[in-house]
Design an enzyme around this catalytic site. Structure first.
Site, mmCIF file in Angstrom:
data_model
loop_
_atom_site.group_PDB
_atom_site.id
_atom_site.type_symbol
_atom_site.label_atom_id
_atom_site.label_comp_id
_atom_site.label_asym_id
_atom_site.label_seq_id
_atom_site.Cartn_x
_atom_site.Cartn_y
_atom_site.Cartn_z
ATOM 1 C CE LYS A 63 47.663 -6.244 -3.547
ATOM 2 N NZ LYS A 63 49.045 -6.131 -3.047
ATOM 3 N NE ARG A 114 60.338 5.413 -3.508
ATOM 4 C CZ ARG A 114 60.629 6.484 -4.199
ATOM 5 N NH1 ARG A 114 61.705 6.510 -4.986
ATOM 6 N NH2 ARG A 114 59.893 7.564 -4.103
ATOM 7 C CD GLN A 142 69.327 5.116 -3.131
ATOM 8 O OE1 GLN A 142 69.326 4.035 -3.696
ATOM 9 N NE2 GLN A 142 68.574 5.350 -2.060
ATOM 10 N N GLY A 226 70.466 9.896 -9.309
ATOM 11 C CA GLY A 226 70.543 11.175 -8.611
ATOM 12 C C GLY A 226 69.677 12.288 -9.164
ATOM 13 C CG ASP A 228 65.124 13.590 -7.452
ATOM 14 O OD1 ASP A 228 65.853 14.601 -7.530
ATOM 15 O OD2 ASP A 228 64.817 13.066 -6.373
ATOM 16 C CE LYS A 232 68.365 17.028 -6.683
ATOM 17 N NZ LYS A 232 67.766 15.926 -5.878
ATOM 18 C CB SER A 299 65.237 5.573 -11.263
ATOM 19 O OG SER A 299 64.357 5.514 -10.163
#
Length: 331
Positions: A63, A114, A142, A226, A228, A232, A299
């Site tokens: 793109k 997202r 979230q 959670g 990332d 954590k 994620s």
């Protein structure tokens, strides 16, 4: 070339969750089709009681769009001290052919949208088709966004929710039932909630093992959102030992995600990571292969998700004549 400015209110009118889910699927496929440059992101932890700010940059070659997002979170004193939200975001879009700035938009909604959509994409790819019950560990923004997204791809019969804060739990129940009409069962413990789950969502700012391995039922799909950043953690690393592990980015998740804890503790080896989710969406690797399989989607969030989502918002804005143009560059 003129630059378009989009406010938070304008962004909210320019995209729906179904479009975001499509944009996130596009992002994952592009990432695993060698169409993306997605450098590691930079995270800056500021002295307490402040939080953190992350910078994510991505180039979508097909793109010809470059995106850059600054996203902050954990600034609990912002509303009182500065009259600002506890977390904010800004996204810049550049035309890669000239590197001209094409759009400046609020990014706080996009991050939530997202990230929620990523959980829904994983549910489509990895959850049992018969899954109906969700456990939510965490009840913040979230956690709510995950439910809004997942309801687009499956029928949710009920949610078992847990939070450290009783008032937050009651508010979550009222909000979800009022907005979405999904029954919410307040759980008196994490264990009680997790033991009911077909799909487990962890969406906290946890710094320890909130969910233990022996609580997880066979066939559960876990959406681990959670973790990332280093420091954590939400899951007992032992959960990974007998699970199918799917990540958004292997490079990120083995360095900063929930998967890092299982690797660091010697519970798994790098080769035990089954796939990046884009590989499953492209049909290169299988998703769920049995009803008894425990699946984990780790994620950490990727710049290309911001890129594809923001690009769709920009395209919608041009089509609908929304936003304010300004002259940023002089010839």
């Amino acid at each position: 070339m003129r630059t378009l400015l989009l406010t938070k209110e304008e962004v909210s009118r320019l995209i729906c969750m179904k479009e975001v889910i499509d944009a996130v699927e596009e992002a994952y496929r592009a990432f695993n089709s060698s169409q993306v440059q997605n450098p590691g992101y930079i995270g800056i932890h500021l002295p307490e009681p402040r939080g953190e700010i992350d910078f994510k940059v991505g180039y979508y070659e097909v793109k010809e769009v470059i995106s850059m997002k600054a996203s902050s979170g954990g600034f609990a004193n912002n509303p009182k001290l500065h009259g600002l939200p506890s977390g904010m975001g800004t996204i810049l879009l550049f035309d890669a052919r000239s590197c001209a700035l094409t759009c400046v938009m609020d990014g706080s909604l996009i991050t939530g949208l997202r990230t929620g959509a990523s959980g829904a994409v994983s549910v489509k790819a990895l959850a049992r088709k018969s899954a109906r019950t969700i456990a939510s560990i965490g009840t913040g923004n979230q956690a709510r966004m995950q439910i809004r997204a997942i309801k687009e791809v499956m029928n949710i019969a009920e949610i078992h929710a847990w939070s450290r804060t009783p008032d937050a739990l009651l508010q979550y129940k009222a909000d979800i039932e009022g907005e979405l009409g999904i029954p919410v069962v307040i759980s008196d413990s994490k264990k009680t909630a997790v033991e009911q789950a077909d799909i487990l969502i962890t969406a906290t700012r946890g710094k320890g093992e909130l969910v233990q391995a022996d609580w997880i039922r066979p066939g559960t799909h876990i959406v681990a959102i959670g973790t990332d950043q280093r420091g954590k953690q939400e899951l007992d690393p032992e959960i990974f030992r007998n699970a199918k592990i799917v990540v958004d980015s292997a490079a990120q998740c083995t360095e900063k995600g929930e998967t890092w804890h299982a690797l660091n503790g010697g519970v798994i080896a790098y080769d035990d990571v089954h796939a990046e989710i884009g590989e499953i969406l492209l049909g290169r690797k299988p998703g769920r292969e049995s009803e008894e399989e425990i699946t984990i989607f780790d994620s950490t969030g990727m710049a290309v998700q911001d890129n594809t989502t923001a690009s769709r918002i920009y395209e919608n804005a041009l089509e609908k004549n929304v936003g304010t143009f300004f002259d940023f560059f002089e010839r």
